[in-house]
Write an enzyme that holds these catalytic residues in place. Structure first.
Site, PDB file in Angstrom:
ATOM      1  N   LYS A  41       0.840  -1.198   0.000  1.00 49.42           N
ATOM      2  CA  LYS A  41       0.000   0.000   0.000  1.00 49.42           C
ATOM      3  C   LYS A  41       0.879   1.254   0.000  1.00 49.42           C
ATOM      4  O   LYS A  41       2.078   1.177   0.268  1.00 49.42           O
ATOM      5  CB  LYS A  41      -0.944  -0.008   1.204  1.00 49.42           C
ATOM      6  N   TYR A 263      15.188  30.014   9.804  1.00 46.56           N
ATOM      7  CA  TYR A 263      14.039  30.781  10.252  1.00 46.56           C
ATOM      8  C   TYR A 263      13.974  30.860  11.772  1.00 46.56           C
ATOM      9  O   TYR A 263      14.238  29.890  12.479  1.00 46.56           O
ATOM     10  CB  TYR A 263      12.744  30.156   9.726  1.00 46.56           C
TER      11      TYR A 263
END
Length: 364
Positions: A41, A263
């Site tokens: 999957k 940041y």
């Protein structure tokens, strides 16, 4: 951009053989070893179904989430059994049962009603899911036998094939994580006919005797070379990583003591230091929340991430790598002794999230 992932299908083949080899040693004399669903999957855990399917030809079946994934397996030439974990999401899904060899996981009674009412082109096998100790989907102990009787009536009418029993442990990665859960499941299905499937990668590798007492096992993560355990590495389990993520240093900054990196200045340089800028960020699937100290390998030397990961790049400490230069190779996980589960642990997540979360903009 000099960022790419490498997928090694031969590692998947090795891991499949390694997982299968755990089973006969735990099988009682005269008993057959369980058959093996290879869980593919999420596009084979982000590795690409088309890339790894040739390495899974020795599996007894494939396991997917939904019917579209089952159809993808067929388009790629897989003609063996396919287990669909999600079963049917609506009554209309029953009209898509147009391929032989489908096995549907059944989690609520309405799905059985949909099968009874649909003009089925093919007769799927069904697996009743026990809710167990994970309580995601499935039948609880009070309604399981009624569901089995309902499924059995459909089988007697020729609307479905064999009826099996499926459980998924919530704590298979723990030493004592399956004993009580398995005992409760076995009591629920006591004296009911049909095959049994319980075991994911952690259950196979950590509770082999119990895995061997079932008819089907369902490994996923370990097929792709990552350990399901916090206390045992993939190398200790003789698993080989199937995916590695690579980049390069694209910039070097000389940062003075006290200056911030990235940041919000999430990292403050304690002394003057060289910082490498690597082209990989959260838009590529690298976790934004990975903290300072998350391991990376630059030019063959282990070092660390600094500050906050941005959308397209990250900063790394070049102190341990004084010879680093623009273009120096960077390994972010999966090679050079840097397993994906170690990076995931540092980032407070799991290997499966990193593998399946790789962005489509990263070439493979």
């Amino acid at each position: 951009r000099p960022l790419y992932a490498r997928v090694d299908a031969s590692a998947v083949a090795h891991n499949l053989a390694r997982l299968r080899a755990t089973l006969p040693r735990a099988v009682a004399s005269g008993a057959a070893a369980p058959r093996l669903w290879a869980t593919v999957k999420a596009d084979a855990y982000g590795h690409g179904l088309a890339r790894v399917l040739p390495a899974l030809r020795a599996a007894d079946g494939l396991a997917v989430l939904h019917l579209d994934e089952a159809r993808a397996c067929r388009r790629l030439g897989w003609d063996g059994p396919v287990l669909v974990y999600g079963g049917l999401y609506s009554q209309a899904d029953a009209l898509l049962l147009d391929s032989p060899g489908l096995h549907l996981v059944i989690t609520h009674a309405a799905q059985l009603d949909w099968l009874a009412q649909a003009p089925l082109a093919q007769r799927p096998a069904v697996w009743l899911r026990y809710a167990g100790d994970i309580h995601h989907t499935g039948f609880n102990a009070d309604d399981y036998r009624a569901a089995f009787a309902h499924a059995g009536s459909l089988a007697a009418r020729g609307l479905v094939g064999e009826v099996g029993h499926l459980n998924h442990y919530a704590r298979a990665d723990e030493t004592d994580g399956v004993d009580d859960a398995d005992a409760r499941f076995r009591e629920v299905i006591r004296d009911l006919p049909g095959p049994v499937s319980t075991s994911n990668s952690a259950a196979m590798l950590g509770h082999a005797a119990r895995a061997a007492a079932t008819q089907w096992v369902r490994p996923g993560l370990a097929l792709y070379g990552a350990s399901p355990f916090a206390h045992r590495s993939a190398a200790q389990l003789d698993l080989r990583p199937a995916m590695s993520l690579h980049s390069q240093v694209v910039g070097i900054q000389r940062v003075q003591a006290g200056a911030g990196v990235g940041y919000s200045g999430a990292f403050l340089a304690p002394t003057a230091m060289d910082v490498g800028i690597v082209t990989c960020g959260y838009a590529d699937g690298y976790p934004r929340h990975a903290p300072t100290g998350t391991p990376v390998v630059v030019a063959g030397i282990r070092t660390r991430l600094l500050g906050r990961v941005s959308m397209d790049m990250m900063a790394v400490d070049l102190g341990p790598v004084p010879h680093a230069a623009i273009g120096s190779p960077v390994t972010l996980w999966g090679a050079e002794g840097l397993p994906v589960e170690e990076v995931a642990l540092a980032a407070g997540t799991i290997a499966a999230q990193l593998l399946t979360g790789l962005s489509a903009r990263v070439p493979v």
